[in-house]
Motif scaffolding. Structure first.
Motif, PDB file in Angstrom:
ATOM      1  N   GLU A 478       0.605  -1.160   0.043  1.00 38.66           N
ATOM      2  CA  GLU A 478       0.011   0.056   0.133  1.00 38.66           C
ATOM      3  C   GLU A 478       0.792   1.327   0.072  1.00 38.66           C
ATOM      4  O   GLU A 478       0.494   2.250  -0.526  1.00 38.66           O
ATOM      5  CB  GLU A 478      -0.971  -0.123   1.273  1.00 38.66           C
ATOM      6  N   HIS A 479       2.104   1.071   0.534  1.00 42.95           N
ATOM      7  CA  HIS A 479       2.839   2.433   0.744  1.00 42.95           C
ATOM      8  C   HIS A 479       4.153   2.678  -0.046  1.00 42.95           C
ATOM      9  O   HIS A 479       4.495   3.908  -0.634  1.00 42.95           O
ATOM     10  CB  HIS A 479       3.285   2.543   2.183  1.00 42.95           C
ATOM     11  N   ILE A 485       1.485   1.228  -6.913  1.00 43.16           N
ATOM     12  CA  ILE A 485       1.017   2.638  -6.623  1.00 43.16           C
ATOM     13  C   ILE A 485       0.724   3.353  -8.047  1.00 43.16           C
ATOM     14  O   ILE A 485      -0.160   3.853  -8.196  1.00 43.16           O
ATOM     15  CB  ILE A 485       2.197   3.378  -5.713  1.00 43.16           C
ATOM     16  N   VAL A 486       1.565   3.247  -8.956  1.00 41.78           N
ATOM     17  CA  VAL A 486       1.601   3.882 -10.235  1.00 41.78           C
ATOM     18  C   VAL A 486       0.473   3.336 -11.042  1.00 41.78           C
ATOM     19  O   VAL A 486      -0.691   4.107 -11.512  1.00 41.78           O
ATOM     20  CB  VAL A 486       2.694   3.566 -11.117  1.00 41.78           C
ATOM     21  N   GLN A 487       0.017   1.869 -10.832  1.00 42.15           N
ATOM     22  CA  GLN A 487      -1.352   1.456 -11.452  1.00 42.15           C
ATOM     23  C   GLN A 487      -2.366   1.919 -10.681  1.00 42.15           C
ATOM     24  O   GLN A 487      -3.462   2.171 -11.365  1.00 42.15           O
ATOM     25  CB  GLN A 487      -1.186  -0.267 -11.474  1.00 42.15           C
ATOM     26  N   ARG A 488      -2.365   1.934  -9.610  1.00 39.28           N
ATOM     27  CA  ARG A 488      -3.546   2.303  -8.625  1.00 39.28           C
ATOM     28  C   ARG A 488      -3.958   3.566  -8.785  1.00 39.28           C
ATOM     29  O   ARG A 488      -5.165   4.148  -8.976  1.00 39.28           O
ATOM     30  CB  ARG A 488      -3.274   2.152  -7.323  1.00 39.28           C
ATOM     31  N   ASP A 489      -3.174   4.590  -8.964  1.00 31.02           N
ATOM     32  CA  ASP A 489      -3.242   6.073  -9.078  1.00 31.02           C
ATOM     33  C   ASP A 489      -2.995   6.726 -10.501  1.00 31.02           C
ATOM     34  O   ASP A 489      -2.708   7.830 -10.650  1.00 31.02           O
ATOM     35  CB  ASP A 489      -2.389   6.789  -8.181  1.00 31.02           C
ATOM     36  N   TRP A 490      -2.860   5.865 -11.490  1.00 37.11           N
ATOM     37  CA  TRP A 490      -2.383   6.157 -12.920  1.00 37.11           C
ATOM     38  C   TRP A 490      -3.496   7.157 -13.436  1.00 37.11           C
ATOM     39  O   TRP A 490      -3.211   8.272 -14.096  1.00 37.11           O
ATOM     40  CB  TRP A 490      -2.509   4.894 -13.810  1.00 37.11           C
ATOM     41  N   ALA A 491      -4.733   7.508 -13.136  1.00 32.11           N
ATOM     42  CA  ALA A 491      -5.629   8.285 -13.616  1.00 32.11           C
ATOM     43  C   ALA A 491      -5.010   9.677 -13.367  1.00 32.11           C
ATOM     44  O   ALA A 491      -5.317  10.568 -14.020  1.00 32.11           O
ATOM     45  CB  ALA A 491      -6.971   8.145 -13.005  1.00 32.11           C
ATOM     46  N   THR A 492      -4.574   9.725 -11.995  1.00 33.18           N
ATOM     47  CA  THR A 492      -4.018  11.269 -11.715  1.00 33.18           C
ATOM     48  C   THR A 492      -2.633  11.247 -12.043  1.00 33.18           C
ATOM     49  O   THR A 492      -2.210  12.296 -12.169  1.00 33.18           O
ATOM     50  CB  THR A 492      -4.277  11.554 -10.521  1.00 33.18           C
ATOM     51  N   LEU A 493      -1.960  10.245 -11.768  1.00 34.48           N
ATOM     52  CA  LEU A 493      -0.373  10.295 -11.992  1.00 34.48           C
ATOM     53  C   LEU A 493      -0.044  10.121 -13.245  1.00 34.48           C
ATOM     54  O   LEU A 493       1.069  10.854 -13.839  1.00 34.48           O
ATOM     55  CB  LEU A 493       0.377   9.117 -11.175  1.00 34.48           C
TER      56      LEU A 493
END
Length: 584
Positions: A478-479, A485-493
């Motif tokens: 998670e951290h 993390i990149v895949q989880r947050d790709w819409a914003t990242l």
């Protein structure tokens, strides 16, 4: 990843047979105890720390403390924790035996005394028993009879009363980069020649009678400047003065152009001492063909390692905040950087590879690109060769029958295994318990993991048995699992990272880091909303620290990547940006 160069060893079949035959003829283990005391006057207060004893066969003039580490050639090392060790008078020596001592090359028999614990309070003797754990020998009692050279080192601990309410003891770096055998203030003994007889009552006495002196700071030059300052953020969190530092490499003409403002590139990695400009690199630097950059090598050791991994974490504290809010603004103001994201870059290899990618991911608006070489695991499904989410044990395969410790940890370019995951973990457990070895697995635990109830890092797995804690593995994911993390947050990242990622990895990374990188590559190559436009350089049969193929012998990575940074900067600079003052 590693601060220690791989020890490469080619062993022929005949040599291997000789080695195995010799090992089979080893005499029975010596049931040995070792007593260690402090020389009177060496310290004014009782000391805490990790006591390390090295038993070397000799063979060269190096002190035993410099003959231990990773690979195939390490001498046996044994460790124990000590708290409140204080000196005792010479009158408390007791003559108990005679051993053969080699003095100036001439063997002679002299009395040797061991020490008794006094009746008053306090610890005056640190006693290692035959069961004391070691590496590569499992325990002290397994050392066979023979002639040896022994030496003891006390890696001194500081007590930290942290802002999170925990109190821990760990080694306070003395600006040497968490090197226990050279850290100023650590205590050590002179090398001592001994003969182990096999007598179960034999006890060896060692006196810590030397202290490692301070390190002289490097001198500034025309191009290279050194800064060091107290971090208010970290000092408040640790309850102890914590320093940050930097080695700043200035462009040609810096003093002659006082109105110029410069682009800047931050080099992430292990604790550097200085930077040397020489040969063709110096010529390229002076000529301006690489661009007029400021280079910054950061110094941010922690009580757990030579480097903080440049992020906020439960055990290291707010190093990400300290570096981005204290060090970066300080350097950029003092040395006239442009101090805008379009003119700010990050790069690094191994440990610095992970950090450079993490900075671009965690601070996507702060940097205009990362050039990431041979990064430490960026996907924990391949934490080297361990899948921390599915495997039950870091050492052994998931199998109802096969229990061989098969998972490798370090190899040569021809795939010869030098260390297993078990080897690396046992070595670190000998160097320091509770995540305090100052080495690689323990900084992963300190950075990626939660804090335990005792205030120390909660380990991903038991360092001696390999059993994985799945709750800790989930915390890691998670951290700090960068691919997750990149895949989880790709819409914003994704929109912030597009075109900024440049990654390099060797196909035969010495620490098996390529598979995690390939998992990240698979996602970045396929994602379309938005596309990553990431650049990859895969080195054919290349080992650890691959940073692109050199165009000539001795070429530094900066000579290849700075022109790429310059090109990107000129293409992405906003309207009205300063593209002139630094291009003289």
């Amino acid at each position: 990843m590693t601060r220690v160069p791989a020890l490469l060893l080619a062993v022929s079949a005949a040599a291997l047979l000789t080695h195995v035959t010799a090992a089979a003829k080893q005499p029975s283990p010596s049931i040995l105890s070792v007593d260690v005391k402090l020389a009177p006057g060496l310290t004014t207060e009782p000391v805490d720390g990790r006591l390390l004893v090295i038993i070397s066969r000799g063979g060269d003039t190096r002190e035993p403390r410099f003959k231990v580490g990773r690979g195939l050639t390490s001498e046996p090392l044994f460790g124990m924790d000590v708290e409140g060790l204080s000196s005792i008078p010479d009158s408390d020596y007791h003559l108990v035996q005679k051993v053969m001592i080699d003095s100036l090359g001439q063997p002679r028999e002299i009395p040797v005394r061991t020490f008794v614990e006094r009746k008053d309070s306090g610890l005056h003797v640190a006693r290692m028993s035959p069961s004391t754990r070691g590496w590569p020998v499992e325990s002290l009692g397994e050392i066979p009879p023979g002639d040896y050279v022994v030496q003891a080192v006390l890696n001194v601990y500081t007590t930290f009363h942290r802002a999170d309410g925990s109190t821990i003891k760990a080694h306070m770096d003395q600006w040497e980069g968490q090197q226990w055998n050279t850290s100023p203030g650590n205590l050590y003994s002179e090398p001592q020649s001994i003969r182990l007889t096999g007598d179960p009552q034999q006890r060896i006495g060692i006196t810590l009678n030397r202290k490692i002196p301070p390190i002289d700071p490097p001198a500034d030059t025309q191009y290279v400047k050194h800064i060091k300052f107290k971090s208010d953020i970290l000092s408040k969190w640790w309850g102890h003065d914590i320093s940050l530092g930097a080695i700043v490499v200035l462009p040609e003409g810096f003093d002659a152009h006082p109105d110029a403002r410069y682009p800047i590139a931050y080099d992430q990695g292990h604790f550097p001492t200085t930077y040397r400009l020489q040969d063709r690199f110096l010529e390229d630097w002076k000529s301006g063909k690489l661009g007029r950059f400021i280079l910054v090598l950061m110094q941010h050791p922690t009580p757990f390692y030579d480097d903080s991994y440049a992020v906020n974490s439960a055990n290291n504290g707010p190093y990400g905040d300290a570096l981005t809010q204290e060090l970066v603004p300080r350097v950029e103001k003092q040395f006239r950087a442009i101090a805008q994201p379009w003119a700010r870059f990050v790069y690094g290899g191994s440990t610095g590879g992970w950090e450079s990618l993490a900075w671009q991911v965690f601070y996507p608006d702060m940097f205009n690109g990362t050039w990431t070489f041979c990064p430490d695991p960026v996907d924990f499904r391949y934490f080297q060769m361990v899948n921390i989410y599915q495997d039950k044990n870091a050492f052994y395969p998931n199998s109802p029958w096969k229990t061989t410790a098969v998972r490798p940890w370090q190899r040569t370019p021809d795939d010869q295994v030098l260390m297993s995951q078990k080897d690396a973990s046992h070595l670190e457990e000998v160097l320091g318990t509770r995540g305090r070895s100052g080495d690689q697995m323990d900084i992963f635990n300190a950075t990626f993991g939660p804090m335990g109830d005792d205030g120390y890092p909660k380990l991903l797995y038991d360092k001696w048995t390999g059993a994985i804690d799945p709750a800790v593995a989930q915390y890691w994911k998670e951290h700090y699992d960068l691919n997750a993390i990149v895949q989880r947050d790709w819409a914003t990242l994704g929109p912030k990272l597009r075109g900024k990622l440049h990654l390099y990895v060797g196909e035969m990374d010495s620490y098996y880091l390529e598979e995690a990188a390939f998992l990240l590559k698979d996602f970045l190559d396929k994602t379309t909303d938005p596309p990553a436009d990431a650049a990859w350089d895969i080195g054919e049969r290349a080992p650890h620290c691959y940073a692109g193929k050199p165009e000539f012998a001795g070429q530094r990575p900066e000579q290849r990547i700075l022109p790429q940074m310059l090109e990107r900067m000129l293409k992405t600079a906003p309207p009205g940006a300063d593209l002139k003052s630094w291009r003289y």
